[in-house]
Design a protein around this motif. Sequence first.
Motif, mmCIF file in Angstrom:
data_model
loop_
_atom_site.group_PDB
_atom_site.id
_atom_site.type_symbol
_atom_site.label_atom_id
_atom_site.label_comp_id
_atom_site.label_asym_id
_atom_site.label_seq_id
_atom_site.Cartn_x
_atom_site.Cartn_y
_atom_site.Cartn_z
ATOM 1 N N GLY A 1 0.804 -1.220 0.000
ATOM 2 C CA GLY A 1 0.000 0.000 0.000
ATOM 3 C C GLY A 1 0.838 1.272 0.000
ATOM 4 N N LEU A 2 0.140 2.405 -0.105
ATOM 5 C CA LEU A 2 0.786 3.718 0.026
ATOM 6 C C LEU A 2 -0.164 4.561 0.869
ATOM 7 C CD1 LEU A 2 3.060 5.709 -0.766
ATOM 8 C CD2 LEU A 2 1.613 6.392 -2.685
ATOM 9 N N SER A 3 0.338 5.026 1.993
ATOM 10 C CA SER A 3 -0.550 5.653 2.956
ATOM 11 C C SER A 3 -1.259 6.871 2.363
ATOM 12 C CB SER A 3 0.257 5.974 4.204
ATOM 13 O OG SER A 3 0.198 7.309 4.491
ATOM 14 N N GLY A 4 -2.570 6.913 2.580
ATOM 15 C CA GLY A 4 -3.364 8.047 2.106
ATOM 16 C C GLY A 4 -3.741 7.974 0.642
ATOM 17 N N CYS A 5 -3.609 6.792 0.019
ATOM 18 C CA CYS A 5 -3.989 6.644 -1.393
ATOM 19 C C CYS A 5 -4.858 5.399 -1.551
ATOM 20 C CB CYS A 5 -2.754 6.533 -2.275
ATOM 21 S SG CYS A 5 -1.707 8.001 -2.172
ATOM 22 N N TRP A 6 -5.891 5.518 -2.375
ATOM 23 C CA TRP A 6 -6.874 4.434 -2.543
ATOM 24 C C TRP A 6 -7.205 4.245 -4.011
ATOM 25 C CZ3 TRP A 6 -8.131 1.730 1.759
ATOM 26 C CH2 TRP A 6 -7.822 2.331 2.991
ATOM 27 N N ASP A 7 -7.583 3.002 -4.357
ATOM 28 C CA ASP A 7 -8.021 2.710 -5.727
ATOM 29 C C ASP A 7 -9.497 2.320 -5.724
ATOM 30 O OD1 ASP A 7 -5.407 3.092 -6.508
ATOM 31 O OD2 ASP A 7 -4.923 0.952 -6.568
ATOM 32 N N TYR A 8 -10.247 2.911 -6.623
ATOM 33 C CA TYR A 8 -11.659 2.531 -6.756
ATOM 34 C C TYR A 8 -11.756 1.338 -7.699
ATOM 35 C CZ TYR A 8 -13.181 6.615 -4.181
ATOM 36 O OH TYR A 8 -13.386 7.534 -3.188
ATOM 37 N N GLY A 9 -12.433 0.287 -7.244
ATOM 38 C CA GLY A 9 -12.587 -0.931 -8.045
ATOM 39 C C GLY A 9 -13.754 -0.818 -9.013
ATOM 40 N N PRO A 10 -14.115 -1.923 -9.662
ATOM 41 C CA PRO A 10 -15.152 -1.865 -10.706
ATOM 42 C C PRO A 10 -16.468 -1.237 -10.242
ATOM 43 C CG PRO A 10 -14.038 -3.980 -10.751
ATOM 44 C CD PRO A 10 -13.500 -3.255 -9.544
ATOM 45 N N VAL A 11 -16.979 -1.592 -9.075
ATOM 46 C CA VAL A 11 -18.244 -0.964 -8.660
ATOM 47 C C VAL A 11 -18.013 0.387 -7.982
ATOM 48 C CG1 VAL A 11 -19.911 -2.860 -8.547
ATOM 49 C CG2 VAL A 11 -18.301 -2.549 -6.669
ATOM 50 N N GLY A 12 -16.876 0.523 -7.305
ATOM 51 C CA GLY A 12 -16.555 1.803 -6.665
ATOM 52 C C GLY A 12 -16.403 2.909 -7.698
ATOM 53 N N ALA A 13 -15.787 2.574 -8.825
ATOM 54 C CA ALA A 13 -15.603 3.576 -9.883
ATOM 55 C C ALA A 13 -16.970 4.043 -10.404
ATOM 56 C CB ALA A 13 -14.759 2.995 -11.013
ATOM 57 N N GLU A 14 -17.917 3.098 -10.519
ATOM 58 C CA GLU A 14 -19.273 3.478 -10.980
ATOM 59 C C GLU A 14 -19.948 4.380 -9.949
ATOM 60 O OE1 GLU A 14 -20.494 2.963 -13.873
ATOM 61 O OE2 GLU A 14 -19.117 1.453 -14.638
ATOM 62 N N LEU A 15 -19.815 4.003 -8.672
ATOM 63 C CA LEU A 15 -20.443 4.796 -7.611
ATOM 64 C C LEU A 15 -19.887 6.228 -7.615
ATOM 65 C CD1 LEU A 15 -22.171 5.066 -5.011
ATOM 66 C CD2 LEU A 15 -20.258 4.090 -3.728
ATOM 67 N N LYS A 16 -18.574 6.317 -7.711
ATOM 68 C CA LYS A 16 -17.937 7.638 -7.703
ATOM 69 C C LYS A 16 -18.362 8.470 -8.932
ATOM 70 C CE LYS A 16 -13.283 9.500 -7.159
ATOM 71 N NZ LYS A 16 -11.883 9.207 -7.451
ATOM 72 N N ARG A 17 -18.385 7.821 -10.075
ATOM 73 C CA ARG A 17 -18.845 8.518 -11.296
ATOM 74 C C ARG A 17 -20.276 9.031 -11.116
ATOM 75 N NH1 ARG A 17 -16.935 7.125 -16.624
ATOM 76 N NH2 ARG A 17 -19.083 7.060 -17.291
ATOM 77 N N ASN A 18 -21.119 8.204 -10.477
ATOM 78 C CA ASN A 18 -22.517 8.602 -10.296
ATOM 79 C C ASN A 18 -22.655 9.782 -9.335
ATOM 80 O OD1 ASN A 18 -23.191 6.544 -12.016
ATOM 81 N ND2 ASN A 18 -23.794 5.114 -10.415
ATOM 82 N N VAL A 19 -21.819 9.796 -8.284
ATOM 83 C CA VAL A 19 -21.848 10.927 -7.345
ATOM 84 C C VAL A 19 -21.460 12.203 -8.096
ATOM 85 C CG1 VAL A 19 -20.690 11.933 -5.314
ATOM 86 C CG2 VAL A 19 -21.405 9.519 -5.281
ATOM 87 N N LYS A 20 -20.397 12.098 -8.896
ATOM 88 C CA LYS A 20 -19.938 13.270 -9.639
ATOM 89 C C LYS A 20 -20.970 13.700 -10.690
ATOM 90 C CE LYS A 20 -15.575 12.982 -10.950
ATOM 91 N NZ LYS A 20 -14.346 12.293 -11.413
ATOM 92 N N ALA A 21 -21.595 12.706 -11.322
ATOM 93 C CA ALA A 21 -22.591 13.033 -12.358
ATOM 94 C C ALA A 21 -23.815 13.705 -11.736
ATOM 95 C CB ALA A 21 -23.004 11.769 -13.112
#
Length: 459
Positions: free
Chosen positions: A34-54
């Motif tokens: 890992g790298l502290s303070g950094c995260w990766d959005y996975g297949p469903v997380g990326a959709e959720l994040k896109r939807n929040v932004k949209a």
Amino acid sequence: MMSENVAGKVTLEKLVSLCQRRGFIFPSSDIYGGLSGCWDYGPVGAELKRNVKAAWWRSIVQERDDIVGMDTSILMNSKVWEASGHVTNFSDPLVECKNCHLRWKADDLTENKCPSCGGELTEERLFNTMFKTFIGPVEEDAAVVYLRPETAQGMFVNFQNALNTTRKRLPFGIAQQGKAFRNEITTGNFIFRSREFEIMEFEYFVKPGTDEKWFDYWVEERLNWYVKLGINKEHLKLNQHPEEKLAHYARSCTDVTYLFPHGWAELEGIANRTDFDLKQHSAASGKSMEYFDDETKEHYVPYIVEPSAGVDRAVLAFLCDAYDEEPDKDEIRVVFHFHPDLAPIKVAVLPLSRKENLAVFAKDVYTTLRPCFITQYDDTQSIGRRYRRQDELGTPYCVTIDFQSLEDNMATIRERDSMNQIRVPVSALKNTLLAKLSGEDLFVLPEGGKIWKEEKKES
Ligand code: GAP
């Protein structure tokens, strides 16, 4: 008082584990520790994040006449950050433990000792949280550039460009979403405080003297946005900053705070930045930031009201608030009750068996729905297990294809929240799902449809 949902059921541990298991969010560079303070959005997380932004973009840019969108660069001329005050002022007070040498943000400490080992702390010193890098091949002072710690400056320096090319009049806003970077002294609480994160914010330029009115307007609007998207009102609270806690650019600031599992904390800040930024940039660049008001024939530098939200914090709040554990026979059903606009997957197509004739039929349904909704096809394990999996992803509707479908050309729609089911002609599936996702009651049936299973009758 803490609500049962937030304080009782969802803990960060459960959320982190579910998010990893179902593909919402993973630690960055996980295979290397890992790298502290950094995260990766996975297949469903990326959709959720896109939807929040949209959802944000739709309400701030698409549905309004007075705000336009932009997408400015992350790297900017260093003079921007000198003029904005970030080079001098964008700092946190840092203390270090004299015993274990861990470093802490002094603002976060309740006692004057190391939270880890109880050791004595050093005096506070200011630590600038902007990340530095170099532009071009030579690593010298003249080549220093910063990774932006906010997206706002890209909009201030484009104020005249946006105004002149869109021929808008004040009040007028510029909105953008994008990555921001802060070398936070401490990170934590999952995606709540990271070093690389996303901001969605807008600068609303107004006539001086009308700023307080617009400030109050935007505080209300922004609070309601979270409620419209399903956050329980009781989990949201406004918090006005005392003068001594204001950022260097702000005259007043009110936070929208949310009851996260670790307590009440900032989700979004609405700041009255006055004419500070435009005047600073005007003085440093020699370019006018004045606006000519052709109604009153006045020239003035506008005041700015800025609602600034963390995308990742919004994602975390939507995850926490949607999470539920419900008793179901002898088991516990874990479900995300996401608002349909935010749900990462809208529809799952589930054939009852993998038999070829059923699979061909179900694939056909899947390819019909796929262009309209983010749709998942799942033919593994028992139907009960597949429903549970979709509940854990927060999928609002499952479409089940059974052997009877081959004869009557109908499919079952199962609703996530009530678990009620209706049976509708395959030809009506697309429009029925569109209507349900827009809020229509499940039991409003298309022609030829019928109620199939009613799990919980209203008392
Ligand atoms: N342009 C104004 C500005 O950047 P801010 O309050 O410093 O204001 C805006 O940041 C929002 O960004 C915050 O309300 C918060 O939701 C989010 N945010 C700030 N620092 C963050 C971090 N280290 N990790 C995740 N989100 C953060």
